[in-house]
Write a protein that holds these residues in place. Structure first.
Motif, PDB file in Angstrom:
ATOM      1  N   ASP A  21      89.740 -79.268  17.325  1.00 12.94           N
ATOM      2  CA  ASP A  21      90.394 -78.014  17.695  1.00 12.94           C
ATOM      3  C   ASP A  21      90.505 -77.849  19.209  1.00 12.94           C
ATOM      4  OD1 ASP A  21      90.798 -77.253  15.089  1.00 12.94           O
ATOM      5  OD2 ASP A  21      89.080 -75.889  15.020  1.00 12.94           O
ATOM      6  N   TYR A  22      89.764 -78.630  19.974  1.00 13.01           N
ATOM      7  CA  TYR A  22      89.738 -78.527  21.432  1.00 13.01           C
ATOM      8  C   TYR A  22      89.844 -79.921  22.065  1.00 13.01           C
ATOM      9  CZ  TYR A  22      87.798 -73.958  20.202  1.00 13.01           C
ATOM     10  OH  TYR A  22      87.594 -72.714  19.663  1.00 13.01           O
ATOM     11  N   LYS A  56      94.126 -74.453  22.273  1.00 15.72           N
ATOM     12  CA  LYS A  56      93.622 -74.749  20.943  1.00 15.72           C
ATOM     13  C   LYS A  56      94.749 -75.263  20.058  1.00 15.72           C
ATOM     14  CE  LYS A  56      90.935 -72.917  17.186  1.00 15.72           C
ATOM     15  NZ  LYS A  56      90.150 -71.877  16.621  1.00 15.72           N
ATOM     16  N   VAL A  57      94.429 -76.196  19.193  1.00 14.35           N
ATOM     17  CA  VAL A  57      95.396 -76.751  18.249  1.00 14.35           C
ATOM     18  C   VAL A  57      95.240 -76.024  16.922  1.00 14.35           C
ATOM     19  CG1 VAL A  57      96.063 -78.828  16.967  1.00 14.35           C
ATOM     20  CG2 VAL A  57      95.277 -79.016  19.342  1.00 14.35           C
ATOM     21  N   GLU A  58      96.342 -75.542  16.373  1.00 11.64           N
ATOM     22  CA  GLU A  58      96.331 -74.894  15.069  1.00 11.64           C
ATOM     23  C   GLU A  58      97.490 -75.421  14.246  1.00 11.64           C
ATOM     24  OE1 GLU A  58      96.113 -70.655  15.147  1.00 11.64           O
ATOM     25  OE2 GLU A  58      94.273 -70.649  16.308  1.00 11.64           O
ATOM     26  N   GLN A  59      97.521 -75.062  12.988  1.00  9.42           N
ATOM     27  CA  GLN A  59      98.600 -75.450  12.106  1.00  9.42           C
ATOM     28  C   GLN A  59      99.302 -74.210  11.582  1.00  9.42           C
ATOM     29  OE1 GLN A  59      97.008 -77.937   9.028  1.00  9.42           O
ATOM     30  NE2 GLN A  59      96.550 -79.599  10.431  1.00  9.42           N
ATOM     31  N   MET A  60     100.578 -74.354  11.257  1.00 11.39           N
ATOM     32  CA  MET A  60     101.334 -73.272  10.646  1.00 11.39           C
ATOM     33  C   MET A  60     102.292 -73.862   9.625  1.00 11.39           C
ATOM     34  SD  MET A  60     104.028 -72.130  13.545  1.00 11.39           S
ATOM     35  CE  MET A  60     105.320 -73.212  14.084  1.00 11.39           C
TER      36      MET A  60
END
Length: 63
Positions: A21-22, A56-60
């Protein structure tokens, strides 16, 4: 207790890695266990909001 994912690799001398995530924050350890401890410490620092401008890496979902 929560579970986090991390990526690691071995150089000639150290285990290096980052929390997925980082990915901008890499740490190291002489052993894999030391790397995991350093990653835990890093996570505490990152989640404390004391470090500014954390990406930060996220998904959608997209259609």
């Amino acid at each position: 207790m929560k579970t986090i994912s991390y990526t690691y690799w071995k150089s000639k001398e150290f285990f290096l890695g980052f929390i997925n995530d980082y990915p901008d924050y890499i740490t190291q350890g002489e052993t894999k266990e030391e790397l995991q401890e350093n990653l835990k410490d890093l996570l505490v620092d990152l989640e404390s909001n004391e470090i500014p401008y954390i990406r930060k890496v996220e998904q959608m979902q997209v259609a």
